[in-house]
Design a protein around this motif. Structure first.
Motif, PDB file in Angstrom:
ATOM      1  N   GLN A 131       0.844  -1.192   0.000  1.00  0.00           N
ATOM      2  CA  GLN A 131       0.000   0.000   0.000  1.00  0.00           C
ATOM      3  C   GLN A 131       0.879   1.242   0.000  1.00  0.00           C
ATOM      4  O   GLN A 131       2.055   1.184   0.344  1.00  0.00           O
ATOM      5  N   ASP A 132       0.275   2.371  -0.358  1.00  0.00           N
ATOM      6  CA  ASP A 132       1.051   3.616  -0.440  1.00  0.00           C
ATOM      7  C   ASP A 132       1.677   3.971   0.909  1.00  0.00           C
ATOM      8  O   ASP A 132       2.781   4.506   0.978  1.00  0.00           O
ATOM      9  N   LYS A 133       0.942   3.651   1.960  1.00  0.00           N
ATOM     10  CA  LYS A 133       1.463   3.936   3.296  1.00  0.00           C
ATOM     11  C   LYS A 133       2.801   3.233   3.534  1.00  0.00           C
ATOM     12  O   LYS A 133       3.716   3.792   4.151  1.00  0.00           O
ATOM     13  N   ASP A 134       2.897   1.998   3.032  1.00  0.00           N
ATOM     14  CA  ASP A 134       4.139   1.251   3.196  1.00  0.00           C
ATOM     15  C   ASP A 134       5.294   1.975   2.508  1.00  0.00           C
ATOM     16  O   ASP A 134       6.378   2.135   3.086  1.00  0.00           O
ATOM     17  N   ALA A 136       5.562   5.125   1.748  1.00  0.00           N
ATOM     18  CA  ALA A 136       5.874   6.382   2.436  1.00  0.00           C
ATOM     19  C   ALA A 136       6.735   6.120   3.669  1.00  0.00           C
ATOM     20  O   ALA A 136       7.740   6.797   3.905  1.00  0.00           O
ATOM     21  N   GLU A 137       6.355   5.114   4.436  1.00  0.00           N
ATOM     22  CA  GLU A 137       7.102   4.845   5.653  1.00  0.00           C
ATOM     23  C   GLU A 137       8.500   4.303   5.350  1.00  0.00           C
ATOM     24  O   GLU A 137       9.444   4.606   6.076  1.00  0.00           O
ATOM     25  N   GLU A 140      10.561   7.195   4.553  1.00  0.00           N
ATOM     26  CA  GLU A 140      10.798   7.948   5.785  1.00  0.00           C
ATOM     27  C   GLU A 140      11.925   7.310   6.598  1.00  0.00           C
ATOM     28  O   GLU A 140      12.826   8.001   7.078  1.00  0.00           O
ATOM     29  N   ARG A 164      10.567  -3.246   8.277  1.00  0.00           N
ATOM     30  CA  ARG A 164       9.362  -2.603   7.737  1.00  0.00           C
ATOM     31  C   ARG A 164       8.969  -3.242   6.415  1.00  0.00           C
ATOM     32  O   ARG A 164       7.782  -3.384   6.105  1.00  0.00           O
ATOM     33  N   ILE A 168       5.187  -5.875   5.671  1.00  0.00           N
ATOM     34  CA  ILE A 168       4.106  -5.799   4.679  1.00  0.00           C
ATOM     35  C   ILE A 168       3.416  -7.154   4.546  1.00  0.00           C
ATOM     36  O   ILE A 168       2.224  -7.230   4.272  1.00  0.00           O
TER      37      ILE A 168
END
Lengths: 244, 244
Positions: A131-134, A136-137, A140, A164, A168
């Motif tokens: 997912q996009d959140k993955d 982004a993190e 980061e 990280r 997923i």
DNA sequence: TACGAGTCTTGGTCCAACAAATACAGAGAA
DNA sequence: TTCTCTGTATTTGTTGGACCAAGACTCGTA
């Protein structure tokens, strides 16, 4: 020894088999959990409430709770109370962390091959869950490589990136295994690298992996990630041979 | 850096930096054990002596001791005191004897996904290393399924088959992880099966996998092995839903 | 030397109290 | 009304002390 009846224990209603007061409370707690049908996240009564219910002192209840905590069956937070959980696998790995590290240290190549298996060969599953959140993190976390002060810190960031990544998959068993192997993985990461290496090469390799994920390019992902792992392994091998 | 130094580092890394007073005492106890070089059978100081040494109350020391007992690292007998032991394997099995809780479902699915990753996706490596001796021993192990007397024994044979399979990889890290997961894997194998099931279906599935290996047919190997793992998982799911 | 009664030690349990943290309710402000 | 701040009450964490039961130990006695 009376505790040899593990087979009997497999059956839910083990005989009272009156042991110490703490053992009795542990049994009562297990019975309570199963009879109330408590699931992960549900709360247990407060300690003092359990005292009156089981007619035991608070210390006895607390010692029983310590056992359940050690078994990874409950999680206790101050003021919140005890909640049902299931970290048994993590506990099992902790139990053997000494053994595992002992054996694995002899063959770092095994750990690295293991990582290849876990991270690279689960590519399809990773892309399914991605997912996009993955993304982004991951970016980061990788960005933190710019601020590192020493190699120790850098390897922690490197490790966090890979954790990280496999998170997923949503597979706790794999995460547990990684946490056990963390000390070994950190050492592999540090071998043959400088602070500068982390800030440039490692950073770029990570970015390349993320880019491949963002483009949903599985082949590139596998190729770059595998290369990245190989680099770390090569550094390690070189140093080992130089020492030997 | 000497290897001894690394041992200490690894151990300390595996422990939380700070925590409750009980956690501190647990850390101190483990440090005491490793620094004194205490072996199985050696005695620990008395509880009251530990109180003054660690500057903690007796209840705190006792709760810490409960944790070590739960981990199978010490054994405490009234009037005798605490002695070092190593029942970690037994404890690991006990961890998962708590079952019948819906709690464990995710653990089981995670483990099964993990096994798929390890066993099926390392097919290419397995075929690289495969030797006739491996095939012979696999057949020998599987033949034992004909003589099983109960499900317990059958699952042990089933487990031995899969361990022998991944042992072809020659990766000790993976073997270690498997040994830790053994209690869970055994339970998954037993779910929804009878002695008869093991003697017929499981046996045939294993033979099919061996045949594919003998024919160097990687696709058939992956297909059959994956199906074999899925069967175990399906049995487990059915039983869980039937109970709920 | 052998033995046995009495004492000491040790883990097991309980009690009472305080500390620290925070969930919760209620008052007050916007 | 809704939000925020604050005080209170509750809950876990920790301490020190107390008592009990039973094995370990001591030492006097035969």
């Amino acid at each position: 020894m009376t505790d040899k009846r593990n087979d009997v224990d497999l059956e839910l209603n083990a005989l009272p088999a009156t042991g110490s007061a703490v053992d009795v409370v542990v049994r009562q707690l297990r019975k309570l959990i199963s009879e109330e049908g408590l699931k992960v996240g549900d709360s247990l009564p407060t300690e003092r409430e359990l005292c009156v219910r089981f007619d035991a002192s608070r210390n006895t209840v607390r010692e029983a709770m310590r056992i359940l905590k050690a078994y990874g069956l409950v999680e206790v937070r101050p003021k919140i109370g005890a909640t049902i959980t299931d970290n048994r696998m993590a506990r099992a790995f902790e139990l053997f962390s000494f053994n595992t590290m002992e054996v694995s240290r002899k063959s770092f190549t095994d750990v690295q091959a293991f990582r290849d298996l876990i991270e690279v060969r689960s590519a399809d599953r990773i892309f399914e869950e991605l997912q996009d959140k993955d993304l982004a993190e991951l970016r980061e976390i990788n960005a933190n490589l710019a601020d590192i002060r020493d190699i120790q810190e850098a390897s922690e960031v490197d490790y966090a990136f890979h954790v990280r990544l496999i998170s997923i998959l949503g597979n706790n068993a794999i995460l547990d295994v990684y946490s056990v192997m963390k000390p070994i993985i950190l050492r592999i990461m540090q071998k043959g690298k400088t602070r500068r290496t982390f800030m440039t090469e490692t950073y770029d390799e990570h970015e390349g992996v993320i880019d491949a994920m963002a483009a949903r390019d599985r082949l590139a992902f596998e190729y770059r990630l595998r290369n990245h792992l190989m680099v770390g392994f090569k550094n390690f091998s070189d140093e080992m041979e130089g020492k030997a």
